[in-house]
Design an enzyme around this catalytic site. Structure first.
Site, PDB file in Angstrom:
ATOM      1  N   ASP A   1      -2.692  -2.004   3.683  1.00  0.00           N
ATOM      2  CA  ASP A   1      -3.033  -1.038   2.647  1.00  0.00           C
ATOM      3  C   ASP A   1      -4.247  -1.492   1.845  1.00  0.00           C
ATOM      4  OD1 ASP A   1      -1.449   1.225   2.689  1.00  0.00           O
ATOM      5  OD2 ASP A   1       0.152   0.341   1.487  1.00  0.00           O
TER       6      ASP A   1
ATOM      7  N   GLU B   1      -5.070   6.118   0.751  1.00  0.00           N
ATOM      8  CA  GLU B   1      -4.428   7.340   0.299  1.00  0.00           C
ATOM      9  C   GLU B   1      -5.467   8.403  -0.031  1.00  0.00           C
ATOM     10  OE1 GLU B   1      -1.786   6.505  -2.930  1.00  0.00           O
ATOM     11  OE2 GLU B   1      -0.667   4.984  -1.832  1.00  0.00           O
TER      12      GLU B   1
ATOM     13  N   ASP C   1       1.103  -1.859  -0.005  1.00  0.00           N
ATOM     14  CA  ASP C   1       0.942  -2.259  -1.398  1.00  0.00           C
ATOM     15  C   ASP C   1       2.262  -2.161  -2.166  1.00  0.00           C
ATOM     16  OD1 ASP C   1       1.063   0.501  -1.530  1.00  0.00           O
ATOM     17  OD2 ASP C   1      -0.821   0.761  -2.629  1.00  0.00           O
ATOM     18  N   SER C   2       3.295  -1.630  -1.500  1.00  0.00           N
ATOM     19  CA  SER C   2       4.648  -1.677  -2.057  1.00  0.00           C
ATOM     20  C   SER C   2       5.099  -3.105  -2.302  1.00  0.00           C
ATOM     21  CB  SER C   2       5.635  -0.980  -1.108  1.00  0.00           C
ATOM     22  OG  SER C   2       5.483  -1.447   0.224  1.00  0.00           O
TER      23      SER C   2
ATOM     24  N   GLU D   1       4.110  11.695   3.268  1.00  0.00           N
ATOM     25  CA  GLU D   1       5.170  11.196   2.395  1.00  0.00           C
ATOM     26  C   GLU D   1       5.698  12.297   1.490  1.00  0.00           C
ATOM     27  OE1 GLU D   1       6.307   7.672  -0.813  1.00  0.00           O
ATOM     28  OE2 GLU D   1       4.402   7.581   0.271  1.00  0.00           O
TER      29      GLU D   1
END
Length: 274
Positions: free
Chosen positions: A88, A120, A49-50, A186
């Site tokens: 994602d 996430e 999704d970056s 992360e």
């Protein structure tokens, strides 16, 4: 690598089996040409999704939609033969509960051909991860700094310092027990990442974590020097393509203004030669 002889595509089970073996090589990709380049070397290609920040100029990953992830997932799928494609799940597409998560994960899988999804969250997402896995959807977990929760975390800060290490360790155990086939760590302290890697049975994939993780991932535009809005400490620039591109555009502009381009070899004549 020649694309005329496709290799067997890696699966989530293949990645899971790489625990403690040769480190997993993972990168993001958002387009077909970049996916082809990554496929030659990577075990996992993440449609992250970056993409919202890197390609669409958004201020964070929060505005990214399912439609954006599907569009870029379809593009990346066209460029892959071997690597496992993970997509994602965007913000607000799974947090409501297992039913919502299954509905959207199934759509991502069906419309992109992805081999897995990534979401996430740790303990709070354990039930959702278990539901997806039990229904045939492989899940890559993501704990530590979770960008979709950046507002709640107070910014892009290192997670798991001091007494907070127990929280991250508990999250890792929870996602592993729920059935995730791997977990992204992360922006956590290296010693903590090493401890988690030793403690859980699934591969850890570090980004701002430790070389001792079972694999590493970076945003490809970061490591190529294409996205330079900011540079996290954990990013190593393996190329400086933004500077190279700026130089090339400058040279082109200068030649156009001087009427040096197009040169005779770049134009057509009336002799029928091309």
């Amino acid at each position: 690598m020649s694309r005329s002889a496709p290799q067997k595509a890696l699966t989530a089970a293949d990645i899971r089996a790489r625990k403690g073996a040769t480190p997993l090589v993972c990168l993001t990709a958002y387009t077909t040409p970049v996916a082809r380049l990554a496929d030659a070397e990577c075990d996992v290609v993440l449609v992250g999704d970056s993409v919202g920040m890197v390609l669409h100029g958004l201020p964070s990953t929060l505005p990214v939609t399912m439609e954006m992830m599907i569009l870029h997932g379809q593009a990346v799928a066209r460029g892959l033969d071997r690597a496992l494609m993970v997509v994602d799940m965007p913000f607000a597409s799974y947090e409501e509960g297992p039913a919502q998560a299954f509905r959207n994960a199934a759509r991502l899988m069906a419309e992109t051909g992805a081999g897995a999804v990534k979401l996430e969250g740790g303990r709070t997402m354990a039930e959702t991860i278990a539901t997806l896995v039990q229904r045939g959807i492989p899940v890559m977990a993501h704990i530590g700094l979770t960008p979709q929760s950046v507002n709640a975390l107070g910014g892009y800060r290192v997670q798991g310092k001091g007494a907070d290490a127990d929280r991250i360790r508990d999250d890792a155990r929870a996602v592993a027990e729920a059935g995730a086939f791997s977990v992204v760590l992360e922006k956590v302290p290296a010693a903590l990442a090493d401890q988690i890697t030793a403690e859980i049975a699934i591969p850890t994939i570090g980004i701002g974590a430790s070389a001792g993780c079972d694999g590493q991932i970076l945003v490809i535009d970061d490591m190529l020097g294409l996205f330079d809005a900011f540079k996290p400490k954990f990013v190593k620039r393996y190329a400086h393509l933004a500077a190279d591109a700026a130089g090339a555009i400058r040279a082109y502009a200068e030649e156009v203004r001087a009427r040096d381009f197009p040169a005779p070899e770049h134009v057509f004549t009336d002799e029928g030669k091309i």
